[in-house]
Write a protein that holds these residues in place. Structure first.
Motif, PDB file in Angstrom:
ATOM      1  N   SER A   1      48.346 -11.876 -65.824  1.00 15.44           N
ATOM      2  CA  SER A   1      47.474 -10.925 -64.954  1.00 15.44           C
ATOM      3  C   SER A   1      48.153  -9.540 -65.304  1.00 15.44           C
ATOM      4  CB  SER A   1      47.354 -11.240 -63.804  1.00 15.44           C
ATOM      5  OG  SER A   1      47.068 -12.443 -63.456  1.00 15.44           O
ATOM      6  N   SER A   2      49.499  -9.428 -65.223  1.00 14.45           N
ATOM      7  CA  SER A   2      50.251  -8.414 -65.126  1.00 14.45           C
ATOM      8  C   SER A   2      50.513  -7.611 -66.685  1.00 14.45           C
ATOM      9  CB  SER A   2      51.496  -8.628 -64.664  1.00 14.45           C
ATOM     10  OG  SER A   2      52.407  -9.189 -65.368  1.00 14.45           O
TER      11      SER A   2
ATOM     12  N   LYS B   1      51.670  -9.886 -69.845  1.00 14.41           N
ATOM     13  CA  LYS B   1      51.041 -10.046 -71.367  1.00 14.41           C
ATOM     14  C   LYS B   1      52.103  -9.787 -72.422  1.00 14.41           C
ATOM     15  CE  LYS B   1      46.498  -8.516 -69.497  1.00 14.41           C
ATOM     16  NZ  LYS B   1      46.120  -7.696 -68.501  1.00 14.41           N
TER      17      LYS B   1
ATOM     18  N   ARG C   1      46.239 -16.564 -55.368  1.00 13.01           N
ATOM     19  CA  ARG C   1      45.206 -15.922 -55.977  1.00 13.01           C
ATOM     20  C   ARG C   1      45.447 -14.304 -55.453  1.00 13.01           C
ATOM     21  NH1 ARG C   1      39.537 -17.520 -54.165  1.00 13.01           N
ATOM     22  NH2 ARG C   1      40.132 -19.430 -55.671  1.00 13.01           N
TER      23      ARG C   1
ATOM     24  N   GLU D   1      47.961 -13.032 -57.984  1.00 16.90           N
ATOM     25  CA  GLU D   1      47.392 -12.582 -59.406  1.00 16.90           C
ATOM     26  C   GLU D   1      46.746 -11.271 -59.341  1.00 16.90           C
ATOM     27  OE1 GLU D   1      45.398 -16.171 -61.356  1.00 16.90           O
ATOM     28  OE2 GLU D   1      46.535 -17.435 -60.142  1.00 16.90           O
ATOM     29  N   GLN D   2      46.064 -10.975 -58.219  1.00 11.50           N
ATOM     30  CA  GLN D   2      45.244  -9.749 -58.073  1.00 11.50           C
ATOM     31  C   GLN D   2      46.169  -8.781 -57.958  1.00 11.50           C
ATOM     32  OE1 GLN D   2      43.439  -9.605 -54.170  1.00 11.50           O
ATOM     33  NE2 GLN D   2      41.544 -10.405 -55.182  1.00 11.50           N
TER      34      GLN D   2
ATOM     35  N   SER E   1      47.548  -7.908 -61.440  1.00 11.63           N
ATOM     36  CA  SER E   1      46.659  -7.266 -62.251  1.00 11.63           C
ATOM     37  C   SER E   1      46.681  -5.676 -61.840  1.00 11.63           C
ATOM     38  CB  SER E   1      45.255  -8.026 -62.130  1.00 11.63           C
ATOM     39  OG  SER E   1      44.928  -7.462 -60.983  1.00 11.63           O
ATOM     40  N   GLN E   2      47.139  -5.201 -60.706  1.00 10.40           N
ATOM     41  CA  GLN E   2      46.908  -3.874 -60.609  1.00 10.40           C
ATOM     42  C   GLN E   2      48.196  -3.283 -60.976  1.00 10.40           C
ATOM     43  OE1 GLN E   2      46.394  -4.363 -56.441  1.00 10.40           O
ATOM     44  NE2 GLN E   2      44.019  -4.747 -56.578  1.00 10.40           N
TER      45      GLN E   2
ATOM     46  N   ASP F   1      54.369 -14.707 -63.595  1.00  7.60           N
ATOM     47  CA  ASP F   1      53.091 -14.388 -63.898  1.00  7.60           C
ATOM     48  C   ASP F   1      52.797 -15.481 -64.964  1.00  7.60           C
ATOM     49  OD1 ASP F   1      50.494 -13.470 -64.367  1.00  7.60           O
ATOM     50  OD2 ASP F   1      51.111 -11.519 -65.416  1.00  7.60           O
TER      51      ASP F   1
ATOM     52  N   GLN G   1      50.409 -18.548 -65.250  1.00  7.67           N
ATOM     53  CA  GLN G   1      49.231 -19.025 -66.218  1.00  7.67           C
ATOM     54  C   GLN G   1      49.603 -20.241 -67.039  1.00  7.67           C
ATOM     55  OE1 GLN G   1      46.458 -17.111 -66.237  1.00  7.67           O
ATOM     56  NE2 GLN G   1      47.526 -16.021 -64.308  1.00  7.67           N
TER      57      GLN G   1
END
Lengths: 492, 338
Positions: A24-25, A29, A68, A71-72, A75-76, A228, A232
């Motif tokens: 997510s981050s 990635k 959850r 992960e949110q 992602s920010q 993260d 995953q």
């Protein structure tokens, strides 16, 4: 360390698994993109990664909303490492401080959430550094709002200049725009310059004060990446019923092993991947089997799962044991050799030379698909036998596939694909209504037993090429001639 | 007509775009004037630009340009690379994630009055995202600094003002002619049949050219041009032809030369930003009893003229304004009077 090219990663299905994994981050990635394999010396770190995946699998369903939310937040989070590093060799700008402050605020959300999870899960080695003091520097008024401005709080001089500037601006507002006296514009302009100079001083001071936090901040970006990616990897493992591997020993062994990419393709055609059980001991193991029997798929699947373990993923099997290797090689006569101006045979030899130059330097795992299959069968057999014998004597675990005779005799172990058993050839030969091409291919799949079973080393590869000809509907006028040739061969 | 009338007019709308016909058309002067009059009202104003505008030095001509002067409390969205040229006291509110050649677009609140340079998004979807962000932050008036070659993004706002000036061409006649053409394209009527609009909305997903008559329609394969479609009378008594994307001169020319009966046929595009038809070809269409309509029209409030040219050929301000005003139905203002 394992160094597979992108083409090799695609060939064995590793890229498919990497693409399945969706951190997510920004940090996660990047870590996935630059994944490095674990070396035998890093066994402890790999074990820690696998343990953390296991903990995620255990607690993610119990703490669903916490995970959850985690992960949110991931992602920010933007990649702000450039801004952080600027602390050491420059002066941070307002945007840098804004981004660092946003990151610090996210951390204040993240840290207690992670603590809640970690109380239960007990992650090994995943720790967030305390950066509360850095946040206090950037939020002197303790607003905890994700916006940033150079507050008057930082400098009495700034307060004085701004107040004077404000008065001038108020004065300007009293005129209609085109009537504002030039002197007022000029006065304001000068005050704006003074303000900017004072702001620069504040920025320089803040940069110095933030410098001690560079390492903790960078450590926290690493922690985010690690956590993260662990989450995953656990999600992928759960979806595909992957297992936690045992790391160690001198042999590679898998039970009910899958290749998720090929399984997904088969799934689309309502077919099922035949799971593979295999044990590879030190020395060479040879797989033989019918054409279209799945030798290459078996080889790719084993290579994939050995590679996955080295990259810190759960392998796609019900049970898995593997040591950590210093080298992992996959040799198949694919397109790569042609791109480099070599025939497929030439390409294989070049790859093989690389193996020979490394093989005495450490513990290697070697996968070779149909070596020398592009050359004539007499020489090809001799070459495949020689290569198998050579590798069998080395401190390496090697898996080769071949359809040449008597290669398995030079190996340590032999597996065979069950192949086309219980075939009613007469019925197929006498078919009046020929099947469509696709149906013929499907029929082979239906008749083929893809199971891999241990075989005697002297057991010869099956003679099923002619049967495949019948099944694929090669006209009788051709198959009759082939049959005649077979009989002549048998007489000799 | 007084210039404060323009400000009163502009102040009524929730969103407004200022469209410059060319560089140095006096857009910034108009903007500054309008904004100045908005300081006292209760609304929260947010501003951005389509692409880049508001440079201290004109990038094309090298002449000094006035900046946009905004007021404490305003929200702006501009590229990170231009922040050093904004002399307001800044509060950083949001990274939009929208990249431009000048860096990411950042949303700021002005904590003081001052000059800003704006560079905003140049894609409709990004502009939508940004205006949505502005609204969430409480903005109830959005001003977009636009450009004539990006009119599409201007049809996004409730109202627009067109700025023209002596820098936009070589002679007053040529500039007036060009301005009139742009004005006509901006003032094109909106197609008012809701059923027809709905039909186009659905069909444009499958084809880029649609022939329509009443409730009937035919979508044209991409290898069939409109002229052929009309000549072969694919649909009797065609009333509209919808063209998705740009309506170019070459498309109109091929239609004019196709020999098809264009009488009573309206070409329809999504908005006037999609019209790249020259004045000459538009007149030829009109002569054939054809026309252009849009799905989304621009509510043009006024036209402003700048008689001063950065290239030296200044016009007489009264005759320039008067000549345009005689041919345009919306008010025409001289920027000098603004």
């Amino acid at each position: 360390m394992i160094d597979l090219s992108l083409q090799q990663k695609k060939d064995i299905g590793l890229q498919f698994v990497i693409d399945l994994t969706a951190p997510s981050s920004a940090y996660g990635k990047e870590r996935l993109r630059n994944s490095k394999s674990f070396t035998p010396e890093q066994k402890g770190e790999l074990q820690r990664e696998l343990d953390n995946i296991e903990k995620t699998l255990l607690y993610r369903s119990q703490l669903e909303s916490e995970y959850r939310r985690l992960e949110q937040i991931f992602s920010q989070i933007k990649d702000i490492r450039k801004s952080i590093l600027k602390c050491q060799d420059g002066i941070l700008g307002e945007i840098d401080l804004f981004e660092i402050k946003s990151f610090l605020l996210r951390l204040t959300e993240l840290t207690p959430l992670f603590e809640t999870i970690n109380c239960r899960a007990g992650y090994d080695g995943i720790v967030f550094q305390d950066t509360e003091q850095a946040l206090q520097l950037l939020d002197p008024e303790h607003n905890r709002v994700a916006s940033f401005h150079i507050s008057n709080y930082y400098s009495a001089e700034l307060t004085r200049i701004r107040s004077k500037k404000r008065d001038t601006e108020e004065e300007m507002r009293r005129f209609s725009f085109k009537d504002i006296p030039a002197a007022l514009f000029e006065k304001r302009q000068n005050l704006a310059l003074e303000e900017e100079q004072e702001e620069q001083k504040v920025l320089a001071a803040l940069t110095r004060k933030l410098e001690p936090f560079v390492l903790p901040l960078l450590a926290n970006t690493d922690t985010i990446a690690e956590l993260d990616l662990v989450i995953q990897k656990a999600i992928v493992a759960k979806k595909y019923h992957a297992c936690k591997p045992l790391i160690g020993g001198n042999s590679v062994s898998f039970v009910d092993m899958l290749n998720p990419e090929i399984a997904a393709q088969l799934n689309k055609q309502d077919k099922k991947f035949t799971a593979i059980d295999i044990e590879l001991c030190k020395g060479a193991t040879v797989i033989t089997g019918a054409n279209m029997g799945g030798k290459s798929v078996a080889l790719a699947t084993i290579a994939l799962n050995v590679a996955l373990i080295h990259y810190g993923f759960y392998p796609f099997a019900a049970m898995a044991v593997s040591p950590l290797f210093d080298f992992l090689y996959v040799v198949s006569g694919n397109m790569e050799s042609r791109e480099h101006g070599l025939s497929s045979f030439g390409g294989e030899l070049v790859s093989f030379n690389k193996i020979v130059s490394d093989i005495n330097k450490g513990f290697a795992c070697v996968f070779i698909d149909e070596f020398a299959h592009g050359t004539n069968p007499v020489e090809g057999t001799a070459i495949a036998q020689g290569v198998t014998e050579y590798l069998n004597e080395k401190n390496a675990i090697t898996l080769l596939t071949t359809h040449y005779d008597k290669v398995a005799e030079y190996a340590n172990a032999h597996y065979q694909i069950m192949g086309l058993k219980q075939l009613d050839l007469e019925k197929i030969k006498n078919e009046t209504e020929p099947l469509a091409h696709n149906d013929r291919v499907c029929r082979i799949a239906a008749c083929m037993n893809y199971n891999l079973v241990p075989a005697d080393k002297k057991q010869e590869p099956p003679r099923e090429a002619l049967n495949v000809c019948y099944l694929l509907g090669i006209p009788a006028e051709i198959t009759a001639r082939i049959e005649r040739n077979y009989q002549e061969l048998a007489r000799k | 007509m007084s210039a404060s009338y323009l400000c009163d007019l502009a102040g009524k709308y929730r969103s407004l775009s200022i469209i410059g016909m060319c560089k140095n058309a006096g857009k910034t002067t108009v903007l500054n004037h309008i904004i100045h009059n908005m300081v006292t009202d209760e609304r929260l104003t947010a501003m951005t630009s389509i692409g880049r505008d508001g440079e201290a030095v004109d990038l094309v001509t090298g002449t000094a340009k006035p900046g946009i002067y905004i007021y404490a409390g305003f929200l702006i969205a501009t590229a990170a690379g231009l922040l050093d040229s904004c002399d307001i006291t800044k509060e950083f509110l949001l990274n939009t994630g929208i990249s431009t050649p000048l860096g990411e677009i950042i949303v700021l609140r002005a904590l003081s009055d001052g000059y800003v340079q704006l560079a905003g998004p140049s894609v409709v979807s990004q502009l939508e995202q940004l205006t949505c962000t502005f609204s969430q932050m409480g903005a109830n008036r959005i001003i977009i600094d636009g450009a004539v070659n990006r009119k599409t993004l201007c049809s996004f706002t409730e109202a627009a003002i067109l700025c023209t000036g002596a820098s936009c061409g070589t002679s007053m006649d040529a500039i007036i002619k060009e301005t009139l053409h742009v004005y006509k394209m901006l003032a094109l009527p909106e197609i008012n049949d809701d059923a027809l609009r709905q039909l186009v909305k659905v069909q444009k997903k499958v084809a880029d050219k649609i022939i329509l008559c009443g409730r009937q329609h035919i979508t044209l394969p991409s290898n069939v041009n409109i002229g052929e479609g009309l000549r072969e009378n694919l649909l009797n008594n065609t009333t509209h032809v919808y063209v998705d994307g740009a309506l170019s001169d070459s498309l109109v020319q091929s239609l004019l030369f196709s020999g098809a009966d264009l009488s009573g046929v309206n070409l329809v595009v999504s908005d006037s930003g999609k019209i790249l038809v020259s004045a000459g070809n538009y007149e030829k269409l009109r002569l054939r009893d054809s026309g252009i309509q849009v799905l989304n029209s621009v509510n043009l409030l006024a036209v402003t003229v700048n008689p001063f040219s950065v290239y030296g050929n200044n016009f007489d301000k009264d005759s320039f304004r008067a000549q345009l005003a005689g041919q345009i139905e919306v008010p025409v203002f001289n920027v000098e009077d603004a």
